[in-house]
Design an enzyme around this catalytic site. Structure first.
Site, PDB file in Angstrom:
ATOM      1  N   GLU A   1      -2.402  34.202  22.088  1.00  0.00           N
ATOM      2  CA  GLU A   1      -1.643  33.906  20.864  1.00  0.00           C
ATOM      3  C   GLU A   1      -0.341  33.159  21.128  1.00  0.00           C
ATOM      4  OE1 GLU A   1      -3.193  36.651  21.618  1.00  0.00           O
ATOM      5  OE2 GLU A   1      -4.416  37.247  19.891  1.00  0.00           O
TER       6      GLU A   1
ATOM      7  N   GLU B   1      -8.354  42.707  21.328  1.00  0.00           N
ATOM      8  CA  GLU B   1      -7.704  43.776  20.559  1.00  0.00           C
ATOM      9  C   GLU B   1      -8.749  44.707  19.947  1.00  0.00           C
ATOM     10  OE1 GLU B   1      -5.258  40.880  18.357  1.00  0.00           O
ATOM     11  OE2 GLU B   1      -3.531  42.088  18.954  1.00  0.00           O
TER      12      GLU B   1
END
Ligand code: NAD
Length: 698
Positions: free
Chosen positions: A125, A105
């Site tokens: 995640e 990210e």
């Protein structure tokens, strides 16, 4: 400092340096923000490169911060990424080795990305019951394309950078470095090249579209929904990626954030995060320093080439260690080797193992009938018949021939490891390695620490477990160790339920709906009902006042030992796993109930689940209190990896915490009132009673 800044020839290089994987904890986020500010303020700097020291660009969030407010403390990852986007000088992310989660990210917030070959890229995640929470669901579809991004986000699996470069139209990586070694030099050149280009490109400005639009997302939902049954996160990932295609960037970010925070509170995510930490901490033994020097293990010998010996041998062969097997008779060796071959050949046939690998493994396997051939072995694992006198003969021979410092392990499931150690002159070198069947498949290993087991023997075996890809948990010496000691209570409750009015099918269905891979009766049929029978016969002598249902004994008296005899609690058709209800078994249970003068009552699924699961919990609390298990999370690891406890419930003790220990104790007190149950067993273990009264958790 966990991030450094160095400026050469007008290019600032910010290096994340927070071993082992440059996790983006608060200190690193602060250091990165400070370095970025300094680079921005320095008039000599024309462009910026961000990279990672050591063996990672960044593995993402710092696991120590998971679920804690520190993860959100400013500068949180979202703010760091906003700062990157707001920079007025171009930023090139130079990624290598590992670029995952928050690390990816972060890279997506940079203006340009350059990847080294062999870099593992992922948004994992979902494996913790979450979705990427720092823009991953909004930026990756824009940079990589909707479909490839959704696959990565929903699966959490890592993809190699080379493969990602081949995705048509992708903007994830503008360039690929020639090698990890040249990455930095090439990043510097790239940064110099783009230093004066304006406007600065941002991933948020790229479009995210799928040509099939709604139809594609409908298809994705169907696929993901059927695969992710008990987990909410994967479908939420689909929602978030769809939002990237439908909403303005900032609106999509808001949806991602809200969803992330909601998922963080789900019991499923808590369970997955608990297990992630539990598995990591299982190898740590509280009173043994992690830096204790290990003994070298370069060769292994196994005594007994039966069911367990063969499976255990395969683990070591798979890890590239030479194995020597010893038996009393050549025929037994031949049989054992033939089974190992058959197992490997089945893997070759299925394409899971290459022929040359198979041959390499078999070449490492040798056999012997003589103990004198074992004198060089570093580790010996005994897997002979479960009889103390047989174990005694074996350990006396091992003690005679093995070199000093060799480790002697027993795979016993019920015998006293201290007694076995006492058969030798070197009890400090002896411990138990309790593998689960099939030993080449099951991930769990209970490492049984005798009272005299030396700390270096323990750490050596725990480290070896990792080499053979097992999840090892330390257990003290007691009957059944952690897992089987608990399952005995569970089995006893299952028996009482039959006496009180349940059928085996009803109990199994309730437990399977709770999430167990198999209910207790199907599991017993698989393991062999005769095993429990043998244990009970021993108990009737050792603990004559312990209460049992007699139905399981009656079943064995009918010769119904389970799948291996084609008949147990259920009937089985050869080659199939389907459990078919058998009228005679149902009648046997009813007749037995009638003989006891009992009127069957209707028992709810809730009661079935509570009695079975809380019986595990109460026994676990005793195990913990006695120091047989070192920590509550070890017990959860045992049940998840060895007994098919539902992953999304995080293990029996995590589940008890979720229910609330006060409620667990209340339920136990109710069960204790049932005259057909065992009131003494349902007295809450002192540890459990104390935690419940203090409002604490395990
Ligand atoms: P098994 O009967 O399949 O194999 C035992 C092997 O040991 C046989 O091949 C036998 O020939 C050999 N053997 C017996 N005495 C010997 C001796 N003195 N020297 C050399 N070889 C000898 O039994 P198994 O199921 O593989 O169990 C082995 C051990 O593992 C037992 O202690 C058992 O309790 C334990 N265990 C079994 C399971 C399971 O599910 N089967 C699970 C965990 C632990």
């Amino acid at each position: 400092m966990t991030a450094h800044l160095a400026v050469t020839d007008g290019i600032a290089v910010i290096t994340l340096d927070n071993p082992p994987v440059n996790g983006l904890g608060l200190a690193t986020r602060r250091a990165l923000t400070a370095a970025l500010g300094a680079a921005q303020a320095d008039p000599a700097v024309k462009a910026i490169v961000i990279t990672g020291a050591g063996n990672a660009f960044s593995g993402g969030a710092d696991i120590k911060e998971f679920g804690s407010p520190i993860a959100l403390q400013e500068p949180n990852l979202l703010s760091v990424i906003l700062a990157l986007e707001a920079a007025t000088k171009p930023i090139v992310a130079a990624v290598h080795s590992v670029c995952m989660g928050g690390g990816l990210e972060l890279a997506l917030g940079c203006h340009y990305r350059l990847a080294a070959p062999g870099c593992k890229v992922a948004l994992p995640e979902v494996k913790l019951g979450l979705l990427p929470g720092a823009g991953g669901t909004q930026r990756l579809p824009r940079a990589l394309g909707v479909e490839a991004a959704l696959n990565m986000i929903v699966s959490g699996e890592s993809v190699n950078s080379e493969l990602l470069m081949q995705v048509p139209g992708q903007q994830l990586f503008q360039r690929m470095a020639d090698s990890p070694v040249t990455l930095l030099a090439q990043a510097l050149a790239f940064a110099a090249e783009v230093a004066s280009l304006r406007p600065l490109p941002l991933v948020r400005h790229l479009p995210a579209q799928h040509p099939q639009g709604d139809a594609y997302f409908q298809f994705a939902r169907n696929m993901v929904g059927s695969m992710a049954k008990n987990f909410p996160a994967p479908l939420k990932c689909v929602d978030a990626v769809e939002a990237a295609t439908q909403r303005k960037f900032d609106d999509g970010m808001r949806l991602e954030r809200d969803t992330f925070l909601n998922l963080m509170w789900t019991p499923e995510s808590r369970a997955l995060r608990h297990l992630f930490m539990a598995e990591r901490s299982a190898s740590k033994v509280p009173d043994v320093p992690a830096n204790t020097a290990q003994r070298a293990i370069n060769s292994v010998a196994i005594i007994g080439a039966g069911t367990m010996g063969g499976g255990i041998a395969m683990n070591f062969l798979n890890a590239g260690l030479p194995v020597k097997m010893l038996e009393m008779k050549q025929e037994a060796l031949d049989r054992g080797i033939a089974t190992i071959r058959k197992n490997y050949e089945a893997q070759v046939k299925k394409g899971k193992l290459k022929q040359d690998k198979y041959e390499q493994r078999m070449a490492q396997l040798s056999t012997t009938l003589s103990y004198d051939d074992l004198k060089d072995a570093d580790l010996v694992i005994e897997a002979v018949f479960e009889e103390l006198s047989v174990k005694q003969a074996v350990f006396k021979e091992l003690d005679r021939v093995l070199k000093p410092g060799a480790i002697l392990a027993s795979n016993t499931s019920t015998l006293d490891v201290n007694q076995i150690a006492a058969f030798t002159q070197r009890p400090q070198d002896v411990l138990g390695t309790h593998f689960f069947s099939p030993a080449n498949v099951m991930k769990l290993l209970e490492v049984v620490r005798g009272t005299q087991t030396a700390p270096d023997v323990l750490v050596t075996v725990m480290a070896l477990a990792k080499r053979i890809k097992k999840t090892a948990v330390v257990s003290g010496v007691c009957d059944g160790f952690i897992g089987n000691r608990m399952i005995e209570q569970y089995g006893r409750q299952a028996g009482f339920l039959l006496d009180e009015g349940c059928t085996p099918a009803q109990v199994d269905a309730a437990m399977e709906a709770f999430g167990f891979a198999m209910g207790p009766f199907r599991m017993s049929d698989l393991a062999g009902n005769d095993i429990g029978w043998a244990i009970r016969k021993r108990r009737y002598v050792e603990k004559p006042d312990m209460k049992y249902s007699k139905t399981a004994d009656l079943l064995c008296e009918m010769g119904r030992f389970g799948q291996k005899t084609g008949a147990g609690w259920y009937d089985y058709v050869p080659g199939k796993r389907d459990a078919i209800v058998n009228a005679e078994v149902v009648k046997m249970i009813e007749d037995h109930r009638a003989a006891l003068g009992l009127t069957p009552r209707k028992i709810s699924d809730e009661e079935i689940v509570q009695r079975l699961v809380f019986s595990l919990v109460n026994e676990a609390a005793h195990i913990l209190e006695e120091g047989i298990a070192n920590k509550a999370s070890d017990i959860d690891v045992v049940y998840i990896f060895g007994y098919g406890f539902p992953v999304y419930r995080g293990g029996p003790l995590n589940y008890a915490n979720e229910v609330g220990l006060f409620n667990v104790v209340q339920a136990m007190q109710r069960f204790a009132q049932n005259p057909l149950d065992d009131a003494r067993f349902w007295q809450p273990a002192p540890l459990l009673a104390r935690l419940a009264s203090e409002g604490q958790t395990f």
